[in-house]
Design a protein around this motif. Structure first.
Motif, mmCIF file in Angstrom:
data_model
loop_
_atom_site.group_PDB
_atom_site.id
_atom_site.type_symbol
_atom_site.label_atom_id
_atom_site.label_comp_id
_atom_site.label_asym_id
_atom_site.label_seq_id
_atom_site.Cartn_x
_atom_site.Cartn_y
_atom_site.Cartn_z
ATOM 1 N N VAL A 1 8.480 11.764 -3.817
ATOM 2 C CA VAL A 1 8.503 11.626 -2.355
ATOM 3 C C VAL A 1 9.156 10.296 -2.001
ATOM 4 O O VAL A 1 9.164 9.357 -2.787
ATOM 5 N N GLU A 2 9.707 10.223 -0.785
ATOM 6 C CA GLU A 2 10.204 8.948 -0.302
ATOM 7 C C GLU A 2 9.031 8.162 0.279
ATOM 8 O O GLU A 2 7.998 8.750 0.650
ATOM 9 N N PRO A 3 9.134 6.836 0.355
ATOM 10 C CA PRO A 3 8.003 6.038 0.834
ATOM 11 C C PRO A 3 7.470 6.469 2.204
ATOM 12 O O PRO A 3 6.263 6.387 2.454
ATOM 13 N N ALA A 4 8.348 6.955 3.082
ATOM 14 C CA ALA A 4 7.890 7.391 4.403
ATOM 15 C C ALA A 4 6.848 8.498 4.305
ATOM 16 O O ALA A 4 5.964 8.613 5.160
ATOM 17 N N ALA A 5 6.954 9.326 3.267
ATOM 18 C CA ALA A 5 6.002 10.426 3.097
ATOM 19 C C ALA A 5 4.657 9.937 2.598
ATOM 20 O O ALA A 5 3.624 10.581 2.830
ATOM 21 N N ALA A 6 4.653 8.809 1.884
ATOM 22 C CA ALA A 6 3.427 8.325 1.242
ATOM 23 C C ALA A 6 2.514 7.565 2.180
ATOM 24 O O ALA A 6 1.386 7.226 1.802
ATOM 25 N N VAL A 7 2.955 7.300 3.425
ATOM 26 C CA VAL A 7 2.101 6.531 4.346
ATOM 27 C C VAL A 7 0.804 7.269 4.651
ATOM 28 O O VAL A 7 -0.225 6.645 4.920
ATOM 29 N N THR A 8 0.822 8.596 4.602
ATOM 30 C CA THR A 8 -0.402 9.343 4.908
ATOM 31 C C THR A 8 -1.468 9.088 3.845
ATOM 32 O O THR A 8 -2.637 8.842 4.167
ATOM 33 N N GLN B 1 0.829 -1.204 0.000
ATOM 34 C CA GLN B 1 0.000 0.000 0.000
ATOM 35 C C GLN B 1 0.868 1.262 0.000
ATOM 36 O O GLN B 1 0.539 2.250 -0.683
ATOM 37 N N ILE B 2 1.964 1.237 0.738
ATOM 38 C CA ILE B 2 2.878 2.384 0.744
ATOM 39 C C ILE B 2 3.477 2.583 -0.637
ATOM 40 O O ILE B 2 3.570 3.718 -1.141
ATOM 41 N N LEU B 3 3.893 1.493 -1.264
ATOM 42 C CA LEU B 3 4.500 1.580 -2.592
ATOM 43 C C LEU B 3 3.508 2.122 -3.615
ATOM 44 O O LEU B 3 3.852 2.980 -4.438
ATOM 45 N N GLU B 4 2.259 1.669 -3.551
ATOM 46 C CA GLU B 4 1.257 2.145 -4.499
ATOM 47 C C GLU B 4 0.943 3.623 -4.257
ATOM 48 O O GLU B 4 0.755 4.393 -5.207
ATOM 49 N N ALA B 5 0.901 4.046 -3.002
ATOM 50 C CA ALA B 5 0.668 5.463 -2.701
ATOM 51 C C ALA B 5 1.826 6.321 -3.208
ATOM 52 O O ALA B 5 1.615 7.427 -3.726
ATOM 53 N N THR B 6 3.056 5.815 -3.083
ATOM 54 C CA THR B 6 4.218 6.530 -3.613
ATOM 55 C C THR B 6 4.094 6.697 -5.122
ATOM 56 O O THR B 6 4.368 7.773 -5.681
ATOM 57 N N ARG B 7 3.654 5.629 -5.796
ATOM 58 C CA ARG B 7 3.471 5.682 -7.239
ATOM 59 C C ARG B 7 2.390 6.699 -7.625
ATOM 60 O O ARG B 7 2.565 7.476 -8.574
ATOM 61 N N LEU B 8 1.297 6.728 -6.901
ATOM 62 C CA LEU B 8 0.212 7.660 -7.216
ATOM 63 C C LEU B 8 0.650 9.112 -7.049
ATOM 64 O O LEU B 8 0.289 9.976 -7.855
#
Length: 355
Positions: free
Chosen positions: A304-311, A288-295
């Motif tokens: 963004v780095e993956p840590a930022a995409a957790v939100t 889910q984090i990886l997909e949010a990073t992609r979006l």
């Protein structure tokens, strides 16, 4: 750091003072919106399971782009505030602190932030970085003029303490100090000014400085605060502690959200849990984090780095959070602020993430 006895109290009023102090030194980062992502986050994301139907919340997203902050992350706010407060502390300035310098420990973003803040004030900086740190973050920290010391992963705090004793340098921790927390809080203050009538904000949680600061910036308002974490290998220490009422003190995880591998510090915990300024904690999977990073990359055109995409991952995929929004917001929906905490990932790093 400045002595605790000299620190401002952890209140919203203090966050306003912190913002005035560092405003000339930081970027007022933009806030972006996306109709496409609003549509996606307001669409059921999972199949129904028996009597349990997928949530259908109405959510309007506001992205606070701290990946465009100086050094590429929100950490610049806390580091600049900590240094400016030190320069006001007679116990530092009158004891030769400006020449002896500061010492910090970090896997990346705080390292770069402290190196830059110290450089601009003419203060030496000694930065201890674990041997698992990405090479681009070590190179960037050196590029800001810091003396970088690489050590085994679990020895960074003891190594920093040793260097501090040898050099007479003052420790500036990455999150567990009021001056750092109040600096990070300024991102939440700006978001409230830039977005219309926010109902809630989600901030990533590692050591808890950003989450605690965001909560302080909203104290006394109607805005609700939530934390977001990866769940891989127990990286959701904040969520687990929130559920049990006892702070977790140790985590060993290799989550792709490597900026969120720290444990919540005692001072942030006092704001997040003991003062009940955070309403809940939610965790998401690596996929889910990886997909949010992609979006974020494809839809917002933002790195963004993956840590930022957790939100964003929480807003899109965490069904517990989504059901809560649907229940409490109804047809009105929520205006939801998401803090994109940083963008310090190299081109090679992005390629590996999506390979």
């Amino acid at each position: 750091m400045a002595e605790l006895s000299t620190c401002l109290p952890l209140t919203r009023e203090s966050t306003l003072k912190a913002h005035e102090l560092i405003k000339p030194l930081i970027h007022r980062t933009p806030v972006l919106t996306s109709r496409t992502l609003n549509q996606m986050v307001s669409t059921p994301r999972v199949q129904g399971n028996g009597d349990r139907q997928p949530a259908k919340p109405i959510i309007r997203l506001w992205f606070k782009c701290e990946n465009l902050q100086r050094i590429g992350a929100f950490k610049a706010r806390g580091a600049f505030h900590a240094i400016e407060r030190l320069k006001q502390d007679p116990s530092f300035t009158e004891s030769g602190g400006m020449e002896k310098g500061v010492v910090g420990f970090s896997a990346g973003n705080h390292a770069q932030a402290l190196a830059l803040a110290a450089k601009e004030s003419g203060i030496p900086a000694y930065i201890v970085m674990p041997d698992i740190t990405r090479p681009n973050k070590i190179a960037a920290t050196k590029g800001y003029g810091a003396n970088v010391i690489v050590c085994p992963r679990f020895e960074r705090e003891t190594t920093a303490a040793k260097i501090g004793a040898e050099k007479g340098a003052r420790l500036v921790p990455p999150f567990n100090h009021p001056d750092v927390i109040l600096g990070q809080a300024t991102a939440g203050l700006e978001l409230q000014e830039q977005a219309d009538n926010l109902d809630a904000i989600i901030a990533p949680c590692s050591g808890g400085g950003l989450l605690a600061g965001t909560a302080l910036s909203c104290e006394g308002t109607s805005i609700r605060i939530f934390g977001a974490e990866p769940e891989f290998e127990g990286a959701d220490d904040g969520r687990r502690g929130f559920l049990t009422g006892e702070r977790v003190t140790s985590v060993n995880t290799n989550t792709i959200a490597d900026g969120l591998i720290g444990v919540v510090g005692e001072i942030p915990w006092s704001v997040i849990y003991e003062r009940k300024l955070v309403d809940g904690m939610f965790a998401v999977s690596e996929e889910q984090i990886l997909e949010a990073t992609r979006l974020i990359l494809e839809r917002l055109k933002m790195v963004v780095e993956p840590a930022a995409a957790v939100t964003l991952a929480v807003a899109l995929y965490n069904e517990e959070f989504r059901q809560m929004v649907e229940k409490e917001a109804g047809e009105k929906g929520w205006d939801l602020g998401l803090i994109l905490s940083g963008g310090n990932v190299s081109a090679d790093g992005l390629a590996k993430l999506f390979s």
